[in-house]
Write an enzyme that holds these catalytic residues in place. Structure first.
Site, short mmCIF file in Angstrom:
data_model
loop_
_atom_site.label_atom_id
_atom_site.label_comp_id
_atom_site.label_asym_id
_atom_site.label_seq_id
_atom_site.Cartn_x
_atom_site.Cartn_y
_atom_site.Cartn_z
N GLY A 130 0.83 -1.25 -0.02
CA GLY A 130 -0.14 -0.03 0.08
C GLY A 130 0.80 1.33 -0.03
CG HIS A 162 0.03 6.93 5.52
ND1 HIS A 162 0.90 7.46 6.35
CD2 HIS A 162 0.57 5.49 5.15
CE1 HIS A 162 1.91 6.43 6.44
NE2 HIS A 162 1.76 5.32 5.75
CG HIS A 185 -0.77 1.31 7.16
ND1 HIS A 185 0.40 0.89 8.39
CD2 HIS A 185 0.02 1.95 6.50
CE1 HIS A 185 1.67 1.60 8.21
NE2 HIS A 185 1.41 2.38 6.92
CD GLU A 186 -0.99 2.66 2.68
OE1 GLU A 186 -0.82 3.78 2.73
OE2 GLU A 186 -0.35 1.73 3.21
CD GLN A 206 3.07 5.82 2.82
OE1 GLN A 206 2.45 5.09 2.13
NE2 GLN A 206 4.19 5.16 3.49
CB CYS A 228 5.03 2.50 7.27
SG CYS A 228 4.61 4.01 6.61
CG LEU A 229 6.44 1.40 1.36
CD1 LEU A 229 6.01 1.61 0.06
CD2 LEU A 229 7.64 0.28 1.33
NI NI Z 1 2.57 3.62 5.81
#
Ligand code: NI
Length: 179
Positions: free
Chosen positions: A46, A139, A135-136, A51, A93-94
């Site tokens: 994701g 964000h 999670h997204e 991000q 998480c990226l």
């Molecule tokens: Ni993340």
């Protein structure tokens, strides 16, 4: 198509509530394609617009790792309308490379959103996809997974983050834009 630069914590854009997407045009389609490319390249499942430095409410998701086109989603202006059950599992998480922590999330989620044409849709998902949607969507709300950790795990993660930051491995960007 092109790879976008992923920003790392504590870049301010990650801690800012995203602006709703109002224009559904070819720029939005291009952004979604670039976000997919960036996500696959980074081995993520994701990726949310904040991000990549864009403070807008959208994310891309593919928990099949590119093997099942039916699990590829562009989720715009997400709204969680129902949740049930719980799951505990490792999450990464990226924007926090190298940090993986067990986090408790709901097991099943229904999310209402707009697609690339602006049409309202609903998606009912469980397991990893439910974890990813939560999670997204966080964000898009300026919430990072640190906020979802237990205080003990958060303290451990913050210690590690400090080490990564001192070593210069994390790229922090002060500027951001919206679409
Ligand atoms: Ni993340």
């Amino acid at each position: 198509m092109g790879l976008l630069k992923i920003v790392h914590y504590p870049s301010p854009v990650l801690l800012t509530v995203g602006k709703p997407v109002e224009t559904f045009d070819e720029n939005l389609e291009k952004l979604a394609l670039d976000m997919f490319e960036t996500m696959y390249h980074a081995d993520g499942v994701g990726l949310a617009a904040p991000q990549v430095g864009i403070s807008s409410r959208l994310f891309v998701m593919d928990c099949s790792g590119g093997t099942d086109p039916s699990r590829r989603f562009v989720i715009i202006n997400p709204e969680i309308i129902a949740c049930e059950g719980h799951q505990i599992g490792k999450e990464g998480c990226l924007s926090f490379p190298g940090i993986y922590t067990e986090i408790k999330r709901e097991m099943r989620v229904i999310v209402r959103f707009q697609d690339l044409k602006g049409s309202l849709q609903e998606l009912d998902v469980t397991g990893l996809e439910a974890r990813c949607v939560l999670h997204e969507t966080d964000h898009c709300d300026g919430i990072v997974f640190l906020n979802r950790m237990t205080p003990f795990k958060r303290a451990l993660a913050k210690k590690k983050i400090k080490e990564f930051q001192i070593s210069g491995k994390w790229e922090v960007s002060r500027s951001f834009e919206t679409i």
